[in-house]
Design an enzyme around this catalytic site. Sequence first.
Site, PDB file in Angstrom:
ATOM      1  N   HIS A 187       0.816  -1.208   0.000  1.00  0.00           N
ATOM      2  CA  HIS A 187       0.000   0.000   0.000  1.00  0.00           C
ATOM      3  C   HIS A 187       0.859   1.271   0.000  1.00  0.00           C
ATOM      4  O   HIS A 187       0.308   2.372   0.020  1.00  0.00           O
ATOM      5  CB  HIS A 187      -0.910   0.011   1.226  1.00  0.00           C
ATOM      6  N   HIS A 202       1.836   6.957  -0.313  1.00  0.00           N
ATOM      7  CA  HIS A 202       1.022   6.141   0.587  1.00  0.00           C
ATOM      8  C   HIS A 202      -0.415   6.112   0.064  1.00  0.00           C
ATOM      9  O   HIS A 202      -1.046   7.153  -0.105  1.00  0.00           O
ATOM     10  CB  HIS A 202       1.063   6.729   1.997  1.00  0.00           C
TER      11      HIS A 202
END
Length: 289
Positions: A187, A202
């Site tokens: 992620h 992110h």
Amino acid sequence: MVFLIVLMVITDSVEYGQLKLGHRDESLALSVRPLIDKFGGAVSNGVVGQIAIMAGMTTGATAASITAAGRTNFKLMMFAVPAVMLVIAIIIFASKVILSEQKHAEIVAKLEQTWGKKYSGDQDAKQANGSIELPTPIAGQLMNLSEVNDQTFSSGSVGQGFAIKPSDGRVLAPFDATVRQVFTIRHAVGLVGDNGVVLLIHIGLGTVKLKGTGFISYVTEGQKVKKGQELIEFWDPTIKKAGLDDTVIMVVTNSKDFKNIKLTAQAGTEVKAEDNVMSLEAKAKAASK
């Protein structure tokens, strides 16, 4: 089942080791598993051999020659004692191993907040010079970092940057760089740019809870990437179905090396991947004596 649990615990401990030691030793940590397999097999074979001898199962023994006491000892040592030991092991495991999914998520979150600090001045980080235009790695609606619904990012403690409410699920390299970390849950990715920018990308807030579901990484640690090369692809409905925020955050973790960091596009506007949205000006380096 026991060895599978051991493998999962060892795998999750890689991030814990990175948090404590400051470097990632994935291959070293995972090499412990076959060692445990071999050691466990050797011990069990030795124990079984000794129990067989105690029960009278020596060379030339037959079923008729094994005494009732020998059969009882064999059953106790091979079934009852291991069952008791297994219960004791479960109690010790439950009380001592505290690396739960929640704890692992907390560790990964801490790594995201601190990983890029050590790469300022790193040998792979080129010295930044002059003014740098920073493109967005993904298409969507541009946001100020202060609008992000996460105090750690919005406060600027991780670094200055911007965010995107995504309209696409493809994350591209915003500049030529070296991939310094691909988080195991896929992620987030950390880049050290040839332009001197150390960038954390992110995807979403709280997405560590998805354990990688809905994310595909196309790069590995240490890989050189070119501007526009695809880094990560994610399935946005997976994030939304889990009730999580899908905001993609870009943070310059070595912001202290720059000044006049500002958005060059207006927050709230729709932007395409690789559009320049932020400018940075490198601070002058003190001349070495």
